[in-house]
Design a protein around this motif. Structure first.
Motif, mmCIF file in Angstrom:
data_model
loop_
_atom_site.group_PDB
_atom_site.id
_atom_site.type_symbol
_atom_site.label_atom_id
_atom_site.label_comp_id
_atom_site.label_asym_id
_atom_site.label_seq_id
_atom_site.Cartn_x
_atom_site.Cartn_y
_atom_site.Cartn_z
ATOM 1 N N VAL A 1 0.866 -1.181 0.000
ATOM 2 C CA VAL A 1 0.000 0.000 0.000
ATOM 3 C C VAL A 1 0.899 1.225 0.000
ATOM 4 N N TYR A 2 0.582 2.190 -0.860
ATOM 5 C CA TYR A 2 1.325 3.443 -0.878
ATOM 6 C C TYR A 2 0.325 4.589 -0.912
ATOM 7 N N ASN B 1 -13.511 6.535 -4.717
ATOM 8 C CA ASN B 1 -13.266 6.750 -6.137
ATOM 9 C C ASN B 1 -12.091 5.852 -6.500
ATOM 10 N N ILE B 2 -12.392 4.661 -7.006
ATOM 11 C CA ILE B 2 -11.385 3.622 -7.210
ATOM 12 C C ILE B 2 -11.348 3.224 -8.680
ATOM 13 N N LYS B 3 -10.135 3.016 -9.184
ATOM 14 C CA LYS B 3 -9.968 2.561 -10.559
ATOM 15 C C LYS B 3 -8.964 1.427 -10.584
ATOM 16 N N TYR B 4 -9.299 0.371 -11.316
ATOM 17 C CA TYR B 4 -8.366 -0.738 -11.505
ATOM 18 C C TYR B 4 -7.387 -0.342 -12.595
ATOM 19 N N LEU B 5 -6.096 -0.516 -12.340
ATOM 20 C CA LEU B 5 -5.063 -0.158 -13.306
ATOM 21 C C LEU B 5 -4.597 -1.412 -14.029
ATOM 22 N N SER B 6 -5.083 -1.604 -15.253
ATOM 23 C CA SER B 6 -4.692 -2.801 -15.994
ATOM 24 C C SER B 6 -3.301 -2.585 -16.606
ATOM 25 N N GLY B 7 -2.475 -3.589 -16.518
ATOM 26 C CA GLY B 7 -1.121 -3.520 -17.066
ATOM 27 C C GLY B 7 -0.173 -2.651 -16.272
ATOM 28 N N PHE B 8 -0.577 -2.222 -15.093
ATOM 29 C CA PHE B 8 0.249 -1.348 -14.262
ATOM 30 C C PHE B 8 1.006 -2.192 -13.258
ATOM 31 N N LYS B 9 2.302 -1.959 -13.138
ATOM 32 C CA LYS B 9 3.135 -2.696 -12.191
ATOM 33 C C LYS B 9 3.628 -1.734 -11.113
ATOM 34 N N TRP B 10 4.036 -2.297 -10.002
ATOM 35 C CA TRP B 10 4.504 -1.495 -8.864
ATOM 36 C C TRP B 10 5.754 -0.699 -9.243
ATOM 37 N N THR B 11 6.576 -1.248 -10.146
ATOM 38 C CA THR B 11 7.787 -0.527 -10.577
ATOM 39 C C THR B 11 7.427 0.746 -11.323
ATOM 40 N N HIS B 12 6.303 0.750 -12.058
ATOM 41 C CA HIS B 12 5.867 1.958 -12.751
ATOM 42 C C HIS B 12 5.604 3.084 -11.760
ATOM 43 N N LEU B 13 5.047 2.728 -10.620
ATOM 44 C CA LEU B 13 4.760 3.719 -9.587
ATOM 45 C C LEU B 13 6.050 4.337 -9.061
ATOM 46 N N HIS B 14 7.047 3.495 -8.785
ATOM 47 C CA HIS B 14 8.326 3.997 -8.272
ATOM 48 C C HIS B 14 9.016 4.889 -9.300
ATOM 49 N N GLU B 15 8.927 4.517 -10.584
ATOM 50 C CA GLU B 15 9.530 5.332 -11.636
ATOM 51 C C GLU B 15 8.856 6.698 -11.703
ATOM 52 N N TYR C 1 10.589 10.326 -10.950
ATOM 53 C CA TYR C 1 10.565 11.379 -11.968
ATOM 54 C C TYR C 1 10.003 12.676 -11.396
ATOM 55 N N GLU C 2 8.897 12.571 -10.644
ATOM 56 C CA GLU C 2 8.287 13.760 -10.045
ATOM 57 C C GLU C 2 9.223 14.421 -9.036
ATOM 58 N N LYS C 3 9.949 13.600 -8.279
ATOM 59 C CA LYS C 3 10.895 14.135 -7.294
ATOM 60 C C LYS C 3 12.029 14.886 -7.992
ATOM 61 N N ALA C 4 12.542 14.313 -9.097
ATOM 62 C CA ALA C 4 13.624 14.956 -9.848
ATOM 63 C C ALA C 4 13.132 16.254 -10.489
#
Length: 166
Positions: A55-56, A119-133, A137-140
Motif C-alpha cells: 500500500v502506498y 473513487n477507485i480505478k483498476y489499473l490494468s497492465g500497471f506494475k509497482w515498478t511503474h509507480l516507483h519510476e 521522476y516527479e521528485k527529480a
C-alpha cells in the motif's frame, strides 16, 4: 522397442510435472483518500475483501493544505491525497474496484465519513515498478524546478545590489 524401465528414465510426462503458476498481482488506484484514513486503516478496510500486498499513500503538500489553527496539545492527522493498493490476485483487485467505486465509505449517518465516496480505478497492465519510476521522476522534476527558482532569485538579488551600488 522400449521397455517400461527406459520410459521411466526419459523425461516425466506432463501429467507428473507440477507447474506452479504464480497469480498475477492487481493494483487499484484511489484518487481520493477519506479523512482520518491512513495505511493501517486502508489495509484493514481492503483486507476484508482480499489479500493485500503493498500500500502506498501520497501525503498532501504543505502548500495545498489551507492554513489551519494549530494547537500545541493536539496533533493534526496526516492528510493523504491519493493512493495505490496492490492485491495478491488480479481478479480480486478488479472485483474490489467494481464493487466499491462510487460507493459510500461509511453508511452510518452519524459517521464523519458518511459524505465521503470511494473513487477507485483498476489499473490494468500497471506494475509497482511503474509507480516507483513515476515518483522518482516527479521528485527529480520538483528538485529541478526548485534549483531554477533559486538561481532566478540569486540573479535578481545580484542585479538589485549592483543597481543599488550605482
Amino acid at each position: 522397442m522400449t521397455t517400461s524401465t527406459e520410459e521411466n528414465l526419459q523425461e516425466p510426462s506432463t501429467s507428473t510435472k507440477k507447474i506452479i503458476k504464480k497469480p498475477k498481482r492487481g493494483i487499484i488506484y484511489l484518487s481520493s483518500i477519506p479523512p482520518y484514513y491512513n495505511v493501517t486503516k486502508i489495509r484493514e478496510t481492503f483486507g476484508e475483501l482480499g489479500k493485500i500486498g503493498r500500500v502506498y499513500l501520497e501525503l498532501a503538500d504543505k502548500e495545498s493544505i489551507p492554513n489551519e489553527k494549530k494547537s500545541k496539545k493536539r496533533k493534526t492527522a496526516k492528510k493523504f491525497v491519493e493512493g495505490w493498493v496492490e492485491f495478491e490476485r488480479k481478479s480480486v483487485a478488479k472485483k474490489v474496484a467494481q464493487l466499491l467505486n462510487n460507493s459510500q465509505v461509511s453508511t452510518r449517518k452519524k459517521s464523519k465519513l458518511y459524505d465521503c465516496m470511494w473513487n477507485i480505478k483498476y489499473l490494468s497492465g500497471f506494475k509497482w515498478t511503474h509507480l516507483h519510476e513515476r515518483l522518482a521522476y516527479e521528485k527529480a522534476a520538483k528538485k529541478q524546478r526548485l534549483k531554477a527558482e533559486i538561481e532566478l532569485a540569486k540573479k535578481t538579488t545580484n542585479i538589485f545590489t549592483s543597481r543599488v551600488k550605482k
